[in-house]
Motif scaffolding. Sequence first.
Motif, PDB file in Angstrom:
ATOM      1  N   TRP A 123       3.155   9.870  -4.292  1.00 17.14           N
ATOM      2  CA  TRP A 123       1.913   9.731  -5.054  1.00 17.14           C
ATOM      3  C   TRP A 123       2.145   9.017  -6.375  1.00 17.14           C
ATOM      4  O   TRP A 123       1.336   8.193  -6.811  1.00 17.14           O
ATOM      5  N   ARG A 154      -2.719  10.791   8.753  1.00 19.28           N
ATOM      6  CA  ARG A 154      -3.782   9.792   8.838  1.00 19.28           C
ATOM      7  C   ARG A 154      -4.903  10.252   9.766  1.00 19.28           C
ATOM      8  O   ARG A 154      -6.094  10.031   9.483  1.00 19.28           O
ATOM      9  N   HIS A 167      -4.609  10.950   0.617  1.00 22.95           N
ATOM     10  CA  HIS A 167      -5.755  10.871  -0.294  1.00 22.95           C
ATOM     11  C   HIS A 167      -7.039  10.634   0.484  1.00 22.95           C
ATOM     12  O   HIS A 167      -8.051  11.325   0.269  1.00 22.95           O
ATOM     13  N   GLN A 168      -7.025   9.680   1.415  1.00 19.08           N
ATOM     14  CA  GLN A 168      -8.222   9.344   2.176  1.00 19.08           C
ATOM     15  C   GLN A 168      -8.625  10.472   3.119  1.00 19.08           C
ATOM     16  O   GLN A 168      -9.811  10.822   3.223  1.00 19.08           O
ATOM     17  N   MET A 185       0.823  -1.201   0.000  1.00 26.44           N
ATOM     18  CA  MET A 185       0.000   0.000   0.000  1.00 26.44           C
ATOM     19  C   MET A 185       0.862   1.259   0.000  1.00 26.44           C
ATOM     20  O   MET A 185       1.817   1.356   0.764  1.00 26.44           O
ATOM     21  N   ASN A 186       0.526   2.206  -0.850  1.00 26.12           N
ATOM     22  CA  ASN A 186       1.241   3.467  -0.938  1.00 26.12           C
ATOM     23  C   ASN A 186       0.855   4.357   0.246  1.00 26.12           C
ATOM     24  O   ASN A 186      -0.330   4.612   0.491  1.00 26.12           O
ATOM     25  N   TRP A 193      -1.133  15.870  -5.397  1.00 27.22           N
ATOM     26  CA  TRP A 193      -1.425  15.157  -6.644  1.00 27.22           C
ATOM     27  C   TRP A 193      -0.974  15.962  -7.860  1.00 27.22           C
ATOM     28  O   TRP A 193      -0.346  15.412  -8.776  1.00 27.22           O
ATOM     29  N   PRO A 196      -6.076   8.774  -7.696  1.00 30.99           N
ATOM     30  CA  PRO A 196      -5.460   8.279  -6.457  1.00 30.99           C
ATOM     31  C   PRO A 196      -3.985   7.952  -6.660  1.00 30.99           C
ATOM     32  O   PRO A 196      -3.501   7.850  -7.782  1.00 30.99           O
ATOM     33  N   PRO A 197      -3.263   7.759  -5.569  1.00 31.28           N
ATOM     34  CA  PRO A 197      -1.845   7.404  -5.672  1.00 31.28           C
ATOM     35  C   PRO A 197      -1.602   6.099  -6.416  1.00 31.28           C
ATOM     36  O   PRO A 197      -2.442   5.198  -6.428  1.00 31.28           O
ATOM     37  N   ASN A 220      -1.753   7.120   0.167  1.00 32.84           N
ATOM     38  CA  ASN A 220      -3.183   6.849   0.300  1.00 32.84           C
ATOM     39  C   ASN A 220      -3.752   7.457   1.577  1.00 32.84           C
ATOM     40  O   ASN A 220      -4.942   7.776   1.624  1.00 32.84           O
ATOM     41  N   TRP A 221      -2.913   7.586   2.610  1.00 37.08           N
ATOM     42  CA  TRP A 221      -3.401   8.199   3.843  1.00 37.08           C
ATOM     43  C   TRP A 221      -3.810   9.649   3.616  1.00 37.08           C
ATOM     44  O   TRP A 221      -4.821  10.109   4.113  1.00 37.08           O
ATOM     45  N   PRO A 252      -0.403   2.482  -7.070  1.00 38.23           N
ATOM     46  CA  PRO A 252      -0.201   1.320  -6.184  1.00 38.23           C
ATOM     47  C   PRO A 252       1.273   0.919  -6.142  1.00 38.23           C
ATOM     48  O   PRO A 252       1.980   0.977  -7.155  1.00 38.23           O
TER      49      PRO A 252
END
Length: 517
Positions: free
Chosen positions: A75, A215, A8-9, A1-2, A38, A144-145, A5-6, A147
């Motif tokens: 990213w 996060r 992004h979420q 997991m990138n 991004w 999204p980032p 993503n934290w 993978p």
Amino acid sequence: MNLANWLHQTGLVRPDASALRSGTRLHATYAQFALRSWAIGAWLEGQHGICKGDRVAIFARNCPEYLEVLYAVLWVGGAVVPINHKLHPLEAGWIITNAEAKLVLTETGGIFKAGDLPDHCREIAIGGADMARAVAAPSEAYRPPVPVAEGDLAWLFYTSGTTGRPKGVILTHRNLRMMATTYALDVDAVLPQDHSLYAAPMSHGAGLYNFQFVRAGACHVIPESRGFDPAEIRALGEKLGDLVFFAAPTMVKRLVSHALQAGYGGEGIRTIIYGGGPMYAADLDEALRVLGPKFAQIYGQGESPMTITAMSRTLVAADDHPNAASRRASVGIAQSCVEVRVVDAQMQEVATGEVGEVVVKGDTVMAGYWRNPEATAAAIVEGWLKTGDLGRLDADGFLTLTDRSKDVIISGGTNIYPREVEEALLTHPQVFEASVIGHPHPEWGEEVVAFIVLTGEGLATAELDDWCKTQIASFKKPRRYVFVPELPKNSYGKVLKTSLREQLAEGRPAGAGEGRE
């Protein structure tokens, strides 16, 4: 997991939460933070060819754009190479070359001279006009980032030993995710209302601690001074509240001194995580008395970032246990993501209370040294990282460090490696021999002292200072020079640094002539 993503979420679920501040001024919300990272990532990919697996160096002081660029590189699946901004450009250039970085971001875009960087690497300004245009007018739709695999490189941290060139520590996405996850279990809670303050360099531990706060959707605060200023920290605490930050023991000492002078009781500060050097018991007791139970401790290395042992605020402040004093003098207990042992030269565990080398094993231990299998094999034995630090474990699992087997000098929370300073001094035509050691200093923890054997007479310390400035970063220069007729050595010709330390401690340097304080 990138790990990106934290961000992004969080940008999706807490879009309006304050994310980045320069002092008290809001720089970006979480939606803006994610969109900017991004857009910068798309620009790095489209205009500079940065893609999965590529390394991008950041050689700059703390700024809000630092985190934006860091996440932009992640990213698109790249890896960041954060470099201490205090280094000399030649030293930074060596790291960039070794990492084979395609790009280096600096404050002005013009730090390096022709020939300082490899042909494949370009220097651009962090937050410069080109980057600003990319953020204002993205070249593509938000996505999204990229993978990545668990073991893919995320952060290439360059550390040094007492011999040789710096080594690149390979920290993977899994390493950093486990580091961030265990923080909340062992060090301190992570709360959305926190203001994570970056008063120490983001290229090191302070920067590594960004992930858990992203996060949680907490706010990241970069002081306007872009460094450590006790008065500024006090003002930010009183204005923003819930400050959480990493500080070297010397920084804590400076903050306590300011608090005593200003009548400040730590209002607005929630937690100070200290580490990176020895915290003397008297200093910690005074800090607790002046600022209250706000202190947590961590012990780690670049090779197991921030994650060997820890003591929470509760453990640091506790005084109702029979062993409270010895526990407070320790570096805490093993963090939940690792095992910690103390072993002898044959890697066998020693008895409780006996001194040996500290070794650590777990999901935060580095994947190895960048393109240096020999150093990796020497450092990691049967999965155990040999720290080079000496210590002992008590019956309750508290680790007390007794010495460093490496001769690293920690001054102001920054590691200085004697071999680098010695090599710089030895290039001077009038220096025959040099040996560099650390000596206790009331403000900085340790100061650099150089024992010098000359080929002749008449060399001024100012000339040595000027010479060092052309070879190494200014903060590594000796603060004192001691001119001696010869260096104490054993029968094998090895300089006895223990003898030099004893001479300084007793105020009897072996030779005439001592430089500036």
